[in-house]
Design an enzyme around this catalytic site. Structure first.
Site, short mmCIF file in Angstrom:
data_model
loop_
_atom_site.label_atom_id
_atom_site.label_comp_id
_atom_site.label_asym_id
_atom_site.label_seq_id
_atom_site.Cartn_x
_atom_site.Cartn_y
_atom_site.Cartn_z
N LYS A 42 50.73 1.21 23.96
CA LYS A 42 50.42 1.32 22.54
C LYS A 42 49.23 0.43 22.19
O LYS A 42 48.99 -0.60 22.85
CB LYS A 42 51.61 0.88 21.69
CG LYS A 42 52.85 1.74 21.77
CD LYS A 42 53.96 1.15 20.91
CE LYS A 42 55.24 1.94 21.00
NZ LYS A 42 55.14 3.23 20.30
N ARG B 183 63.88 9.10 24.02
CA ARG B 183 64.65 10.31 24.32
C ARG B 183 65.12 10.30 25.78
O ARG B 183 66.11 10.93 26.11
CB ARG B 183 63.81 11.55 24.02
CG ARG B 183 62.60 11.75 24.88
CD ARG B 183 61.56 12.64 24.25
NE ARG B 183 60.92 12.00 23.10
CZ ARG B 183 59.98 12.56 22.38
NH1 ARG B 183 59.57 13.79 22.65
NH2 ARG B 183 59.44 11.92 21.35
#
Length: 464
Positions: free
Chosen positions: A242, A316
């Site tokens: 990020k 996920r």
């Protein structure tokens, strides 16, 4: 009793009087002339959230008029703890007798939530005033909700250095000890031996090993309710790292785990007639020589293979193993909470969690709980037309479809693949953070959807 409350009035307790804007003139007509003149001269119009301090003849504070809206809710009095005088002789307040039991419970709960401060690393700047717990309020409900929200907020607000996977496990153990629940924890390479490969893959590069937390409580003969929470204690993004701005708030990426522990606390405190199971895959998504890579393929607990389209879509991955385990026990329902996608925030903003469900009745019941408690969620579709985006040329699934559209939906569709069609399941994609301070909701970690889902569970599984 929580420290923000008193059991009974003191000699100097000040009364809080709720007044609606349309009822202010009528109230002033019945008040003493001097009081009426004072209120009018200060320009008080009973706008919701405003106050008028009324002095007694001797100059001490006598009463406080509190502007409220058409309905009295959780936040009607929540601005008061941080704005009312709390000096010597003026440290306690009491609601007048006009509130119904439901209103008194809501007001007291709002007061408790507004009195929250995160003090692990520094002392509070000042003492806050206390409220005499209204006799009409449901004291147990107030206490339980305040403690659950405090737990959620404290866990999220704690920096990753002090809230790693082992610390989340310690929080689960402390909760279990309080209510007589059982906890088992799988750590590090044992995750491979116990077939939690995606949890291991995401967490293996961190100095703090990944954990899989499994809390159980209640009579095994009762309906099984499984709660699954995303426990990414810090998310660097992995090798798909990020930017600094995107990494800044990533201590909150275990907000889903915090929520399921808070909800578990509510269920256990209320002694709902369920068999409760709470599953938290807890990891740090870090970067090292053994970090999982883009285009790696992992075989999940369910046996489905997943191609890694992006290492920053790690939530996920850890959830899919936990959902597969939850589903294997054929529960009455599964709820998962996760700070899963920025796409949900783009669609609904930071205050409104996205709700997905494979069962319309479950979704309707959660939304009814949201309306009842003033704890909003918004249902988004499990739109099967987007399922094709999860396809991989060399695996059963890709964890991060390209294209940039419908990201919250495709993430939910990915999770859906790990839940049997006959198992009622709801997925809540939430921010878990207040970006600004509002009455009762300080900037920082926040419980979202907690009251709504607890209301749903209380209705579905009522106590005898």
């Amino acid at each position: 009793m929580l420290p923000c409350f008193l059991a009974e009035k003191a000699a100097d307790t000040v009364t809080l009087v709720p007044v609606r804007k349309e009822g202010l003139d009528a109230w002033l007509e019945t008040a003493p002339a001097a009081t009426s003149a004072w209120v009018r001269s200060t320009g008080f119009t009973a706008e919701p959230g405003t106050t008028s301090l009324l002095p007694a003849a001797d100059g001490r504070l006598d009463r406080v008029l509190v502007g409220v809206g058409e309905t009295l809710d959780l936040w009607s009095f929540a601005g008061l703890p941080t704005t009312l005088p709390a000096g010597k002789g003026q440290a306690s307040y009491a609601l007048d007798d006009s509130l119904t039991p439901a209103q008194a419970t809501a007001a007291a709960t709002g007061w408790a939530l507004a009195s929250y401060r995160f003090t692990r690393y520094r002392k509070a700047a000042k003492e806050l005033p206390r409220l005499v717990l209204p006799a009409a309020a449901d004291a147990e409900a107030v206490d339980s909700m305040a403690r659950a929200v405090t737990l959620v907020r404290d866990l999220i607000n704690t920096p990753a250095e002090d809230m790693g996977p082992a610390d989340l496990a310690a929080a689960a153990r402390a909760l279990a000890d309080e209510f007589g629940a059982d906890v088992s924890v799988i750590v590090g390479d044992d995750l491979l031996a116990r077939n939690y490969p995606t949890v291991h893959a995401v967490g293996r590069a961190a100095a703090k090993p990944p954990h899989f937390i499994d809390l159980t409580w209640g009579d095994a003969a009762q309906p099984l309710v499984c709660l699954v929470g995303k426990g990414v204690c810090f998310d660097s993004g992995g090798l798909d790292i990020k930017a600094a701005g995107g990494m800044l708030l990533m201590k909150k990426d275990m907000g889903g785990a915090a929520h399921v522990l808070g909800l578990a606390r509510l269920v256990m405190a209320a002694k709902l007639p369920v068999r409760l199971r709470v599953l938290v895959p807890a990891v740090e998504n870090a970067i090292a020589g053994n970090a999982f890579r883009p285009m790696d393929i992992i075989t999940t607990r369910k046996g489905l293979t997943v191609e890694i389209g992006n290492t920053d879509a790690e939530g996920r991955l850890i959830l899919c193993d936990a959902l597969a385990e939850a589903d294997s026990a054929k529960p009455a329902l599964i709820l998962d909470f996760a700070t899963l996608t920025g796409a949900a925030r783009v669609a609904l903003g930071t205050d409104l969690p996205a709700l997905f469900a494979n069962d319309d009745q479950l979704a309707d019941d959660i939304l009814a709980g949201a309306k009842e408690t003033g704890d909003p969620l918004w249902r988004l579709p499990l739109w099967q037309g987007y399922a094709k985006q999860l396809d991989s040329k060399i695996a059963d699934l890709n964890n991060a479809p390209g294209g940039g559209y419908g990201g919250a939906i495709t993430a939910a569709l990915y999770l859906e693949r790990f839940v049997s069609k006959g198992t009622p399941w709801a997925h809540i994609d939430l921010m878990a953070w207040n970006t600004t301070t509002r009455p009762g909701r300080p900037e920082g970690g926040e419980a979202m959807g907690l009251r709504a889902t607890f209301a749903m569970l209380s209705r579905r599984f009522p106590k005898a």
